[in-house]
Design a protein around this motif. Structure first.
Motif, PDB file in Angstrom:
ATOM      1  N   TYR A  35     108.425 -59.439  81.774  1.00 46.42           N
ATOM      2  CA  TYR A  35     109.450 -58.718  82.512  1.00 46.42           C
ATOM      3  C   TYR A  35     110.602 -59.661  82.841  1.00 46.42           C
ATOM      4  CZ  TYR A  35     105.499 -55.646  83.038  1.00 46.42           C
ATOM      5  OH  TYR A  35     104.429 -54.842  82.762  1.00 46.42           O
ATOM      6  N   LEU A  43     113.687 -55.264  87.968  1.00 45.88           N
ATOM      7  CA  LEU A  43     112.603 -55.662  87.066  1.00 45.88           C
ATOM      8  C   LEU A  43     112.610 -54.768  85.841  1.00 45.88           C
ATOM      9  CD1 LEU A  43     109.867 -56.173  89.711  1.00 45.88           C
ATOM     10  CD2 LEU A  43     110.065 -57.688  87.752  1.00 45.88           C
ATOM     11  N   PHE A  45     111.038 -54.146  81.850  1.00 40.88           N
ATOM     12  CA  PHE A  45     109.979 -54.438  80.890  1.00 40.88           C
ATOM     13  C   PHE A  45     110.561 -54.974  79.600  1.00 40.88           C
ATOM     14  CE2 PHE A  45     106.034 -53.834  78.703  1.00 40.88           C
ATOM     15  CZ  PHE A  45     106.355 -53.302  77.459  1.00 40.88           C
ATOM     16  N   GLU A  48     104.932 -55.932  75.560  1.00 39.36           N
ATOM     17  CA  GLU A  48     103.517 -56.082  75.890  1.00 39.36           C
ATOM     18  C   GLU A  48     102.744 -56.406  74.631  1.00 39.36           C
ATOM     19  OE1 GLU A  48     100.772 -53.742  75.203  1.00 39.36           O
ATOM     20  OE2 GLU A  48      99.274 -54.462  76.632  1.00 39.36           O
ATOM     21  N   ARG A  55     102.445 -54.049  71.297  1.00 39.43           N
ATOM     22  CA  ARG A  55     102.178 -52.612  71.404  1.00 39.43           C
ATOM     23  C   ARG A  55     103.388 -51.842  71.894  1.00 39.43           C
ATOM     24  NH1 ARG A  55      96.327 -51.662  74.174  1.00 39.43           N
ATOM     25  NH2 ARG A  55      97.340 -52.693  75.939  1.00 39.43           N
ATOM     26  N   ASN A  56     104.253 -52.515  72.635  1.00 40.27           N
ATOM     27  CA  ASN A  56     105.418 -51.800  73.132  1.00 40.27           C
ATOM     28  C   ASN A  56     106.536 -52.779  73.423  1.00 40.27           C
ATOM     29  OD1 ASN A  56     106.961 -49.603  74.034  1.00 40.27           O
ATOM     30  ND2 ASN A  56     105.192 -48.715  75.052  1.00 40.27           N
ATOM     31  N   THR A  98      98.952 -52.126  80.677  1.00 39.92           N
ATOM     32  CA  THR A  98      99.796 -52.037  81.867  1.00 39.92           C
ATOM     33  C   THR A  98      99.460 -50.846  82.748  1.00 39.92           C
ATOM     34  OG1 THR A  98     101.475 -50.845  80.605  1.00 39.92           O
ATOM     35  CG2 THR A  98     101.714 -53.240  80.760  1.00 39.92           C
ATOM     36  N   ASN A  99      98.468 -50.040  82.365  1.00 40.48           N
ATOM     37  CA  ASN A  99      98.112 -48.909  83.214  1.00 40.48           C
ATOM     38  C   ASN A  99      96.971 -49.260  84.152  1.00 40.48           C
ATOM     39  OD1 ASN A  99      96.162 -49.114  81.310  1.00 40.48           O
ATOM     40  ND2 ASN A  99      96.033 -46.938  80.863  1.00 40.48           N
TER      41      ASN A  99
ATOM     42  N   GLN B   3     113.302 -45.915  85.272  1.00 44.86           N
ATOM     43  CA  GLN B   3     113.127 -46.741  86.452  1.00 44.86           C
ATOM     44  C   GLN B   3     113.155 -45.884  87.700  1.00 44.86           C
ATOM     45  OE1 GLN B   3     116.254 -49.592  87.313  1.00 44.86           O
ATOM     46  NE2 GLN B   3     114.743 -51.115  87.850  1.00 44.86           N
ATOM     47  N   ASN B  31      99.476 -43.168  86.394  1.00 41.82           N
ATOM     48  CA  ASN B  31      99.214 -43.717  87.702  1.00 41.82           C
ATOM     49  C   ASN B  31     100.466 -44.379  88.246  1.00 41.82           C
ATOM     50  OD1 ASN B  31      99.278 -46.559  86.894  1.00 41.82           O
ATOM     51  ND2 ASN B  31      97.393 -46.110  85.812  1.00 41.82           N
ATOM     52  N   GLN B  33     101.640 -47.711  90.852  1.00 42.83           N
ATOM     53  CA  GLN B  33     101.164 -48.919  91.508  1.00 42.83           C
ATOM     54  C   GLN B  33     102.214 -49.422  92.494  1.00 42.83           C
ATOM     55  OE1 GLN B  33      99.298 -51.843  88.828  1.00 42.83           O
ATOM     56  NE2 GLN B  33      99.755 -50.469  87.125  1.00 42.83           N
ATOM     57  N   TYR B  35     103.466 -53.082  94.372  1.00 44.78           N
ATOM     58  CA  TYR B  35     103.395 -54.531  94.327  1.00 44.78           C
ATOM     59  C   TYR B  35     104.253 -55.122  95.436  1.00 44.78           C
ATOM     60  CZ  TYR B  35     101.239 -54.345  89.695  1.00 44.78           C
ATOM     61  OH  TYR B  35     100.388 -54.120  88.644  1.00 44.78           O
ATOM     62  N   LEU B  48      96.706 -49.149  93.470  1.00 46.30           N
ATOM     63  CA  LEU B  48      96.956 -48.266  92.334  1.00 46.30           C
ATOM     64  C   LEU B  48      96.443 -46.887  92.699  1.00 46.30           C
ATOM     65  CD1 LEU B  48      96.270 -48.966  88.581  1.00 46.30           C
ATOM     66  CD2 LEU B  48      95.413 -46.870  89.653  1.00 46.30           C
ATOM     67  N   PHE B  88     107.651 -53.094  95.615  1.00 47.45           N
ATOM     68  CA  PHE B  88     108.061 -52.336  94.439  1.00 47.45           C
ATOM     69  C   PHE B  88     106.993 -51.322  94.059  1.00 47.45           C
ATOM     70  CE2 PHE B  88     111.660 -54.902  93.085  1.00 47.45           C
ATOM     71  CZ  PHE B  88     111.404 -56.131  93.678  1.00 47.45           C
ATOM     72  N   ASP B  92     103.684 -45.970  84.971  1.00 48.08           N
ATOM     73  CA  ASP B  92     103.329 -46.371  83.616  1.00 48.08           C
ATOM     74  C   ASP B  92     103.968 -45.523  82.533  1.00 48.08           C
ATOM     75  OD1 ASP B  92     100.060 -44.797  83.231  1.00 48.08           O
ATOM     76  OD2 ASP B  92     101.881 -44.107  84.221  1.00 48.08           O
ATOM     77  N   ALA B  96     102.165 -44.814  77.030  1.00 52.15           N
ATOM     78  CA  ALA B  96     102.896 -46.015  76.621  1.00 52.15           C
ATOM     79  C   ALA B  96     102.388 -47.218  77.388  1.00 52.15           C
ATOM     80  CB  ALA B  96     104.384 -45.844  76.863  1.00 52.15           C
ATOM     81  N   ASN B  97     102.321 -48.337  76.714  1.00 55.00           N
ATOM     82  CA  ASN B  97     101.914 -49.564  77.398  1.00 55.00           C
ATOM     83  C   ASN B  97     103.135 -50.292  77.901  1.00 55.00           C
ATOM     84  OD1 ASN B  97      98.978 -50.203  77.492  1.00 55.00           O
ATOM     85  ND2 ASN B  97      99.153 -49.561  75.362  1.00 55.00           N
ATOM     86  N   ASN B  98     103.786 -49.677  78.851  1.00 58.14           N
ATOM     87  CA  ASN B  98     104.879 -50.357  79.538  1.00 58.14           C
ATOM     88  C   ASN B  98     104.845 -49.937  80.990  1.00 58.14           C
ATOM     89  OD1 ASN B  98     105.756 -47.754  79.295  1.00 58.14           O
ATOM     90  ND2 ASN B  98     107.382 -48.203  77.855  1.00 58.14           N
ATOM     91  N   LEU B  99     105.610 -50.590  81.773  1.00 60.00           N
ATOM     92  CA  LEU B  99     105.601 -50.342  83.210  1.00 60.00           C
ATOM     93  C   LEU B  99     107.028 -50.325  83.698  1.00 60.00           C
ATOM     94  CD1 LEU B  99     103.155 -49.967  85.083  1.00 60.00           C
ATOM     95  CD2 LEU B  99     103.401 -52.346  85.756  1.00 60.00           C
ATOM     96  N   PHE B 101     109.484 -50.378  86.917  1.00 56.74           N
ATOM     97  CA  PHE B 101     109.515 -50.737  88.329  1.00 56.74           C
ATOM     98  C   PHE B 101     110.676 -50.056  89.047  1.00 56.74           C
ATOM     99  CE2 PHE B 101     106.331 -53.953  89.128  1.00 56.74           C
ATOM    100  CZ  PHE B 101     105.963 -54.329  87.845  1.00 56.74           C
TER     101      PHE B 101
END
Lengths: 113, 111
Positions: A35, A43, A45, A48, A55-56, A98-99, B3, B31, B33, B35, B48, B88, B92, B96-99, B101
């Protein structure tokens, strides 16, 4: 267990140079994500990796790249640095992705002059 | 952009008071989260909550999630000076495997 380790902690570069940042995840964690944090954009992304595969990827130019090694350690590279690349770069690790709960390193503070 | 946004941007309270922060997001989630980040350091995971949960507690923290309104709140009870930090939320994005914020809430607890 040791936490997520990022090196170096601080870095000063000039425009046009390239930089490589390193991240060692928690032992057993296979997912590493990166990040960028700036005061203006917050922040964001970057990408990953899981088991050496990206993957992303976030919405960053191709100057930003990364890789992951077989021991799950990861590196990210920024080529042809611009002033706007000055930021805190954070990596995070987790078991699967990341989940779930992420464990963050302390970050690398990059300053581009 | 997916975002999220957090409200308020900054919050200043006296020690012992409760602090409430809100997060709104734009897309469906698996989900959410929360932080915490102390100045210039890495983020620390707080809690979470899954999309099928409405409320979750952890010590002095209480998180609620309203998926119909695409919003969440974080309540810190009996705040302490050590709670001073930025908070923060992160979502998700399904599949997708990203997050993503949120913009963060800067909390200052005055001793």
């Amino acid at each position: 267990k040791a936490g997520v380790t990022q090196t170096p902690r601080y870095l000063i570069k000039t425009r046009g140079q390239q930089v490589t940042l390193s991240c060692s995840p928690i032992s057993g964690h296979r997912s590493v994500s990166w990040y960028q944090q700036t005061p203006g954009q917050g922040l964001q992304f970057l990408f990953e990796y899981f088991s050496e595969t990206q993957r992303n990827k976030g919405n960053f130019p191709g100057r930003f790249s990364g890789r992951q090694f077989s021991n799950s350690r990861s590196e990210m590279n920024v080529s042809t640095l611009e002033l706007g690349d000055s930021a805190l770069y954070l990596c995070a690790s987790s078991l699967w992705g990341t989940n779930e709960k992420l464990f963050f390193g302390s970050g690398t503070q990059l300053s581009v002059l | 952009s997916q975002q999220g946004e957090e409200d308020p941007q900054a919050l200043s309270i006296q020690e012992g008071e409760n602090a409430t922060m809100n997060c709104s997001y734009k897309t469906s989630i698996n989900n959410l989260q929360w932080y915490r980040q102390n100045s210039g350091r890495g983020l620390v995971h707080l809690i979470l909550i899954r999309s099928n949960e409405r409320e979750k507690h952890s010590g002095r923290l209480r998180v609620t999630l309203d998926t119909s309104k695409k919003s969440s709140s974080l309540l810190i009870t009996a705040s302490r000076a050590a709670d001073t930090a930025s908070y923060f939320c992160a979502t998700d994005g399904t599949g997708a495997n990203n997050l993503f914020f949120g913009t963060g809430t800067r909390l200052t607890v005055i001793p």
